[in-house]
Design an enzyme around this catalytic site. Structure first.
Site, PDB file in Angstrom:
ATOM      1  N   HIS B  43       0.866  -1.111  -0.015  1.00  0.00           N
ATOM      2  CA  HIS B  43       0.005   0.051   0.008  1.00  0.00           C
ATOM      3  C   HIS B  43       0.908   1.248  -0.097  1.00  0.00           C
ATOM      4  CE1 HIS B  43      -3.863   2.149   0.662  1.00  0.00           C
ATOM      5  NE2 HIS B  43      -3.056   3.002   1.717  1.00  0.00           N
ATOM      6  N   HIS B  90     -10.320   2.447  -1.045  1.00  0.00           N
ATOM      7  CA  HIS B  90     -10.655   1.987   0.640  1.00  0.00           C
ATOM      8  C   HIS B  90     -11.520   0.775   0.703  1.00  0.00           C
ATOM      9  CE1 HIS B  90     -10.468   4.012   4.684  1.00  0.00           C
ATOM     10  NE2 HIS B  90      -9.283   3.773   4.150  1.00  0.00           N
ATOM     11  N   HIS B  92     -10.806  -2.731   1.579  1.00  0.00           N
ATOM     12  CA  HIS B  92     -10.952  -3.660   2.538  1.00  0.00           C
ATOM     13  C   HIS B  92     -11.469  -2.957   3.605  1.00  0.00           C
ATOM     14  CE1 HIS B  92      -7.583  -6.479   0.944  1.00  0.00           C
ATOM     15  NE2 HIS B  92      -8.503  -6.269   0.112  1.00  0.00           N
ATOM     16  N   GLN B 236     -11.093   2.399  11.433  1.00  0.00           N
ATOM     17  CA  GLN B 236     -11.103   3.788  11.816  1.00  0.00           C
ATOM     18  C   GLN B 236     -12.463   4.301  11.942  1.00  0.00           C
ATOM     19  OE1 GLN B 236      -8.930   4.422   8.572  1.00  0.00           O
ATOM     20  NE2 GLN B 236      -7.184   3.032   9.234  1.00  0.00           N
ATOM     21  N   ASP B 264      -0.678  14.695   5.108  1.00  0.00           N
ATOM     22  CA  ASP B 264      -1.918  13.999   5.605  1.00  0.00           C
ATOM     23  C   ASP B 264      -1.137  12.934   6.507  1.00  0.00           C
ATOM     24  OD1 ASP B 264      -4.281  12.859   6.426  1.00  0.00           O
ATOM     25  OD2 ASP B 264      -4.037  11.643   4.495  1.00  0.00           O
ATOM     26  N   SER B 309      -5.220   6.992  13.184  1.00  0.00           N
ATOM     27  CA  SER B 309      -6.448   8.044  13.766  1.00  0.00           C
ATOM     28  C   SER B 309      -6.628   8.922  12.781  1.00  0.00           C
ATOM     29  CB  SER B 309      -5.997   8.658  15.091  1.00  0.00           C
ATOM     30  OG  SER B 309      -6.028   7.708  16.006  1.00  0.00           O
ATOM     31  N   ASN B 487      -5.403   7.310 -11.537  1.00  0.00           N
ATOM     32  CA  ASN B 487      -6.097   5.938 -12.013  1.00  0.00           C
ATOM     33  C   ASN B 487      -6.040   5.430 -10.432  1.00  0.00           C
ATOM     34  OD1 ASN B 487      -3.434   5.278 -11.139  1.00  0.00           O
ATOM     35  ND2 ASN B 487      -2.883   5.460 -13.515  1.00  0.00           N
TER      36      ASN B 487
END
Lengths: 83, 726, 237
Positions: B43, B90, B92, B236, B264, B309, B487
């Site tokens: 990832h 997102h 899973h 989360q 971020d 978090s 993409n």
């Protein structure tokens, strides 16, 4: 007939943004004794189960299947005969 | 020395572990191993895809920021504005907890865009689920994902202006939730994830850190199985309210020159933000975890470093501006803490309780790059006995629309999103592409998401060419030309050579089509391991285009006029809803003629420019007949009469979905000029019928039961029917 | 001189910039007012309580915002006859503050709804509605717009002509399915007794340009403008 009272609330490690905002507002309103707010939901279930134990089992299953999201929430059930 | 088992628990291979030991010259401690584990996860590291992704074209005159940052940026050509945009998966988390998973997916992509200095102006989503009909789990996932997106986006005040929802049971155990955001930034106000200038403070802002989502990045890089429901720590909880405050505070901060860089704390949280910012700048970071605002007690260094978090940012400010920065974040009731500083040595130093919790050179963290083995396979060709296509297409259409969830009014989803907040949405969801005006500028942007997983399953190379061709035509339908592409590449496990081959073929096709149409790739996201047990999803590359409206904004107007079909008639049913519905097969081989698509794009843009048309509509899911029905559903009391035996003669031409054909509603007075313009461009056009003043749907003299068709079309959202008419 | 209009700004408000733009387009001089402010500038002639999710809509929509310092100031302003317009979440804040009767519950369809609706104005002799002609096409975007009030209070409100807007069909009369949220008596907006406070779920600030599909919101802002001009002229006499 039995009455089950169900509380559903976030697991301790799960963030509770609502609770934080409500807590801050209460503190701003002057409630200085307040330490922490955690939010949750409350349900009343009227059950025609055969016994108190069965009523509890039924209510708990309802909690696991629908009323709570066990990924993020815990629940507590209390059962008494309906008056 | 750690055992093989201990290493695998950290989602690392033994040879990767040995490489870490070699680079450090010692065994890593637990915190360091945790850092390596997440940063080397698929990832975060792109270790299986990087070598191939590097072959994509990433530059162009409009590109202000290509891949490698939190989002790509293109110049909007008005001398002041630029558009930051990106898509992310997102998948899973949305299977494990669909509401929070989808919501935090939206939250993450919004942060990626506003860290670039941009105010988010649009969200689009590409959703893939198993069929919600007769499957409660699929219906539940669908409903909750939509509710989660709706909650987060609506609360943020960012309009959700488009996207796509597709149903195929291949996604029942592994739904896809891909969220796209675009934001506007002044060209001289672009921010980046940098940590330069030794001695500058490293500042933590936003929500407090809890134990949420530890190892979320490695979770995203692992396959789902029966036990995924127990993957509790990775869930989360989103807080769009905090994120809204964070957005406003950051934008207020960006009005100043206090900030050096910002990123971020998304996947892999504090670990990825600190190390990536320093690595980009050739510096190091020293930080003290005791200073990190914490929500829970007794958090270990490992937990603080790896927490995911939500709604947190890491920023580096100019030394001496700390107090001014603090004032801004405290105004918005957000946590603020100086947790460390930039150092000249390229090193990460993490202190906790007065001890060194982790310390290593950042160059050691550079993830490995793999050339995974690929096993080519031939195109999957599913042939049908020819007589199976002999049924009456008009009868089959009413059967198909009654039963296929793919052919229902998309408003059942998009009317749950606030698509108007911001008062810039000129063309909203449900159109070929969304169009947003920019206040105070002559430019307008067009945005759309496309995927064609069944075509990519048959032939991944031709499949991605079809996806890009269709996306380009959709842009043309709203008078726009693409500036950049992002993409989201959803695939199975890269450790399967066949999946890796599919991936390499998609990249090859994407490279070729992007070069052909001159569209730079400005970033994106790879989501591997979309497997459940041993089976993988179809290769599902989703692309997002950001385009510039050419000249003035053209809104579709459905009025009585002639309907033309532009483009060659096509009988190929590959990837169609029809084949899947009646024959449970994706179909046979196909190929896409990009030259013809380019001519079609030019013709449609020309029609807009010269004011030849009232409306243009791409032919896609459900074929030409469904695209016509969509027009009828938009207008009040009007209907369509078709007189063209050839274009409605066979099942093939009626239900083909391959890109390359567009419906044009041509103005009566412009018909002659339109036809000659098409001739000049060498593109076949034919008048197939007209919009008429009474509510009918007649094809070659046969009166279809329009009320029945519309009833099915609005089946999932009958309450919206009276509000859909323009 | 253009009349000054203050747009309240709560943490979580998200239609304040739309309101600002809409007011600019319709002849006002807008400014923002932070929720921690406890007084209104005397030059302020109109207060807008904008839409959004003030304080995340946590606890109940509008409940936390209604306890903000700025709302005490708005209450005084309204008590002195000042004009207050609450839109969407702003309507919810006004009912939670007690400036308007009733409450807004979750939509009967149990989901967020965003689309155009049609409105019929029930009382065109107010500062908010004097310039309204026929039915208005205006967008809604809400999850909790189901207006509820007791039967007794409703009768009272109807007697006082406090119903501002009701959902209707395109031709201005009730049509099957036109009420998007299940609100009592198809109510979309209401006045206080004195008609100087209006709360409404639809968004007039989103309907001031043909480019975006409707200019119906202009009729409300034009009403306000002419009412403020008249009272300014009256003040000079």
């Amino acid at each position: 007939m039995y009455l089950a009272e169900v509380f559903v609330y976030l697991r301790p490690s799960i963030q509770d943004p609502q609770g934080v905002v409500i807590e801050n507002t209460l503190k701003k309103l002057g409630f200085s004794s307040l330490d922490r707010v955690r939010t949750g939901k409350y349900f009343q279930l009227s059950l025609s189960s055969a016994s108190e134990d069965e009523a509890r089992r039924d209510a708990e299953k309802m909690c696991r299947d629908l009323l709570s999201n066990t990924v993020i929430e815990d629940f507590r059930v209390s059962v008494r005969p309906a008056s | 020395m750690r055992t093989c088992q201990e290493v695998e628990l950290m989602n690392l291979k033994m040879d990767e572990y040995n490489e870490i030991v070699r680079r450090l010259g010692r065994e890593p401690n637990d915190v360091e191993l945790g850092v390596f584990s997440v940063m080397w996860s698929e990832h975060c590291s792109y270790k299986s895809s990087k070598a191939l992704l590097k072959t994509l074209p990433v530059t162009g005159p409009a590109v202000l920021q290509g891949p490698g940052e939190n989002a790509g940026i293109v110049d909007l050509g008005d001398g002041q504005n630029a558009l930051a945009f990106k898509i992310e998966s997102h998948n899973h988390p949305s299977y494990v907890e669909p509401y929070q998973g989808a919501a935090t997916g939206v939250g993450g992509i919004l942060r990626d865009v506003f860290t670039m200095g941009a105010r988010p102006v649009a969200i689009l989503d590409s959703l893939h689920f198993g069929s919600p009909d007769h499957n409660q789990k699929n219906a539940y996932l669908f409903e909750r994902v939509v509710a989660g997106i709706s909650w987060y986006g609506n609360c943020m005040g960012v309009p959700t202006v488009g996207g796509e929802t597709k149903f195929d049971d291949i996604y029942s155990r592994n739904p896809l939730v891909n969220a796209f955001t675009a934001g506007l930034v002044k060209k001289d106000r672009i921010r980046r994830g940098l940590a330069s200038g030794a001695g500058n403070p490293v500042i933590y802002v936003g929500s407090k850190t809890g134990r949420d989502g530890i190892h979320g990045a490695t979770f995203a890089s692992d396959r789902l199985d029966e036990n995924s429901d127990n993957d509790r720590p990775a869930v989360q909880v989103g807080d769009p309210f905090s994120e809204k405050l964070l957005l406003e505070a950051c934008l207020e901060l960006f009005e100043t020159d206090y900030v050096i860089g910002i990123q971020d704390m998304g996947a892999a949280g504090l670990t990825s933000s600190s190390t990536e910012m320093a690595s980009r700048s050739g510096t190091g970071i020293r930080m003290n975890l005791d200073l990190v605002p914490q929500r829970e007690e007794n958090m270990s260094a490992y937990e603080i470093m790896l927490s995911e978090s939500q709604e947190r940012m890491l920023l580096v400010a100019r030394k001496g501006t700390e107090d001014a920065v603090r004032v801004i974040f405290e105004k918005w009731d957000l946590n603020f803490a100086v947790i460390g500083e930039v150092i000249a040595d390229e090193e990460l130093i993490v202190m906790h309780h007065g001890q060194v919790a982790a310390r290593f050179p950042l160059t050691a963290l550079e993830p490995p790059v793999y050339q995974r083995p690929v096993t080519p396979r031939p195109a999957r060709i599913f042939s049908l006995p020819p007589e199976s296509l002999k049924s009456d297409p008009l009868v089959q259409f009413s059967e198909m629309i009654a039963l296929s969830p793919c052919l229902r009014y998309a408003g059942q989803v998009f009317h749950k999103y606030d698509f108007q907040v911001g008062t810039d949405t000129v063309i909203g969801p449900g159109a070929d592409a969304a169009v947003l005006r920019i206040k105070g500028s002559s430019s307008a942007v067009a945005l759309n998401l496309e995927s064609q997983a069944r075509l990519c399953y048959i032939n991944p190379f031709e499949g991605i060419r079809a996806v890009i061709a269709e996306a380009v035509i959709n842009q043309a339908c709203v008078n726009a030309y693409p500036l950049g592409l992002t993409n989201c590449l959803n695939f199975g496990s890269p450790e399967k050579p066949e999946v890796m081959w599919e991936f390499s073929e998609v990249i090859r096709g994407m490279r070729e089509s992007c070069l052909f149409f001159d569209i730079p790739v400005t970033g994106g996201n790879v989501s591997f391991y979309n497997d459940f047990g041993d089976s993988s999803i179809h290769p599902t590359p989703v692309i997002g285009l950001a385009g510039l409206v050419q000249g003035s904004i053209r809104q579709a107007e459905i009025v009585p006029a002639s309907i033309f079909l532009a483009g060659e008639l096509c009988e190929n049913l590959a990837g169609s809803v029809y084949l899947r519905h009646f024959h449970q097969t994706p179909g046979g081989d196909f190929s896409i003629d990009l030259e013809a698509v380019k001519r079609l794009q030019a013709l449609v843009l020309d029609c807009h420019k010269n004011g030849f048309i009232h409306a243009a509509h791409d032919i896609s899911d459900g074929g030409i007949i469904y695209s016509l029905l969509e027009w009828i559903a938009l207008c009040n009391g009007l209907g369509i009469e078709i007189n063209d035996q050839q274009a409605f003669s066979s099942t093939g031409v009626v239900f083909s979905e391959l890109p390359g054909r567009v419906l044009l509603l041509v103005k009566n007075e412009a018909t002659a000029r339109f036809i000659s313009s098409a001739k000049d461009q060498g593109l076949p056009v034919r008048r197939i019928g007209s919009i008429v003043k009474n509510p009918v749907f007649k094809i070659n003299g046969i009166d279809l039961d329009l009320e029945n068709l519309l009833g099915h079309y609005f089946k999932a959202s009958p309450e919206l029917r009276c509000f859909t008419v323009k | 001189m253009k009349p000054r209009a203050a747009i309240l700004l709560f943490p979580g408000s998200n239609c304040e910039r739309d309101a600002f733009y809409g007011l600019e387009q319709t002849g006002f001089d807008p400014c923002f007012l932070w929720h921690k402010e406890s007084r209104l500038d005397p030059e302020i002639r109109l207060v807008i309580v904008p839409g959004g999710f003030s304080f995340g809509d946590y606890l109940r929509c509008g409940s936390i915002a209604s306890h903000s310092p700025v709302m005490s100031a708005v209450r005084k302003f309204a008590d002195n006859g000042g004009l207050v317009l609450g839109i969407c979440n702003g309507f919810q804040i006004l009912t939670e503050s007690g400036l308007l009767p009733g409450a807004l519950l979750i939509n009967r369809t149990l989901n967020f709804r965003c689309h155009d609706v049609f409105l019929r104005c029930d009382n065109t002799s107010t500062p908010f509605t004097s310039a309204i002609g026929g039915p208005l096409k205006m967008p809604i975007a809400h999850y909790e717009g189901n207006y509820q009030v007791s039967g007794e209070e409703l009768a009272d409100m109807e007697r006082n002509s406090q119903i501002a807007f009701r959902y209707c069909g395109p031709d201005g009369v009730y049509a099957e399915g036109c009420n998007p949220n299940g609100s009592t008596a198809d109510i979309a907006g209401i006045f206080n007794k004195q008609k100087n406070v209006l709360g409404m779920m639809p968004h007039p600030e989103r309907a001031v340009e043909n480019l975006l599909g409707s200019t119906a919101g202009r009729e409300i802002f034009a009403s306000l403008l002419s009412s403020l001009e008249q009272s300014a002229a009256g003040g000079m006499n």
